[in-house]
Design a protein around this motif. Structure first.
Motif, mmCIF file in Angstrom:
data_model
loop_
_atom_site.group_PDB
_atom_site.id
_atom_site.type_symbol
_atom_site.label_atom_id
_atom_site.label_comp_id
_atom_site.label_asym_id
_atom_site.label_seq_id
_atom_site.Cartn_x
_atom_site.Cartn_y
_atom_site.Cartn_z
ATOM 1 N N LYS A 41 50.697 -45.665 27.981
ATOM 2 C CA LYS A 41 50.763 -47.125 27.886
ATOM 3 C C LYS A 41 50.780 -47.572 26.430
ATOM 4 O O LYS A 41 51.507 -48.507 26.072
ATOM 5 C CB LYS A 41 49.584 -47.747 28.623
ATOM 6 N N ALA A 42 49.997 -46.915 25.590
ATOM 7 C CA ALA A 42 49.943 -47.284 24.174
ATOM 8 C C ALA A 42 51.273 -47.029 23.473
ATOM 9 O O ALA A 42 51.650 -47.772 22.557
ATOM 10 C CB ALA A 42 48.823 -46.501 23.477
ATOM 11 N N LEU A 43 51.988 -46.015 23.895
ATOM 12 C CA LEU A 43 53.263 -45.683 23.255
ATOM 13 C C LEU A 43 54.404 -46.578 23.708
ATOM 14 O O LEU A 43 55.417 -46.688 23.033
ATOM 15 C CB LEU A 43 53.617 -44.216 23.527
ATOM 16 N N GLY A 44 54.261 -47.167 24.857
ATOM 17 C CA GLY A 44 55.294 -48.059 25.362
ATOM 18 C C GLY A 44 56.353 -47.332 26.169
ATOM 19 O O GLY A 44 56.327 -46.115 26.345
ATOM 20 N N SER A 45 57.319 -48.122 26.650
ATOM 21 C CA SER A 45 58.309 -47.597 27.590
ATOM 22 C C SER A 45 59.327 -46.645 26.961
ATOM 23 O O SER A 45 60.021 -45.921 27.668
ATOM 24 C CB SER A 45 59.046 -48.745 28.274
ATOM 25 N N ARG A 46 59.416 -46.658 25.662
ATOM 26 C CA ARG A 46 60.380 -45.775 24.995
ATOM 27 C C ARG A 46 59.984 -44.301 25.112
ATOM 28 O O ARG A 46 60.834 -43.409 25.122
ATOM 29 C CB ARG A 46 60.497 -46.159 23.522
ATOM 30 N N TYR A 47 58.685 -44.021 25.216
ATOM 31 C CA TYR A 47 58.190 -42.652 25.161
ATOM 32 C C TYR A 47 57.566 -42.231 26.484
ATOM 33 O O TYR A 47 57.040 -43.045 27.230
ATOM 34 C CB TYR A 47 57.149 -42.502 24.048
ATOM 35 N N THR A 48 57.606 -40.949 26.739
ATOM 36 C CA THR A 48 56.971 -40.356 27.907
ATOM 37 C C THR A 48 55.973 -39.317 27.430
ATOM 38 O O THR A 48 56.262 -38.536 26.531
ATOM 39 C CB THR A 48 58.025 -39.664 28.809
ATOM 40 N N VAL A 49 54.813 -39.319 28.045
ATOM 41 C CA VAL A 49 53.780 -38.344 27.710
ATOM 42 C C VAL A 49 53.856 -37.211 28.723
ATOM 43 O O VAL A 49 53.923 -37.446 29.926
ATOM 44 C CB VAL A 49 52.376 -38.995 27.739
ATOM 45 N N GLU A 50 53.861 -36.008 28.226
ATOM 46 C CA GLU A 50 53.904 -34.832 29.095
ATOM 47 C C GLU A 50 52.744 -33.920 28.752
ATOM 48 O O GLU A 50 52.471 -33.644 27.582
ATOM 49 C CB GLU A 50 55.222 -34.086 28.892
#
Length: 71
Positions: A41-50
């Motif tokens: 959520k902190a990174l925003g929609s541009r990034y995905t956490v894996e």
């Protein structure tokens, strides 16, 4: 890796995979899942956490890694 060695390793890799599969959704890792969600959520929609778990076997003679598990 010869067939006999691979078969020995594969059985243990399967055990590791089963352990990971049961641990990831457990209450023990609830805080980790929550923090990863917050990071996303902190990174925003541009990034995905894996979050992944990887087991490689390194062959010192060939100086190469053999991926055995990635989840």
């Amino acid at each position: 890796m010869d067939r006999e060695t691979f078969e020995k390793a594969y059985g243990l890799i399967d055990d590791i995979s089963e352990s990971v599969d049961s641990l990831l959704p457990s209450e023990q890792l609830a805080d980790l899942r929550k923090t990863l969600e917050q990071l996303g959520k902190a990174l925003g929609s541009r990034y995905t956490v894996e979050f992944s778990i990887k087991v490689d076997v390194f062959d010192r003679e060939r100086e190469a890694a053999l991926p055995m598990l990635s989840t």
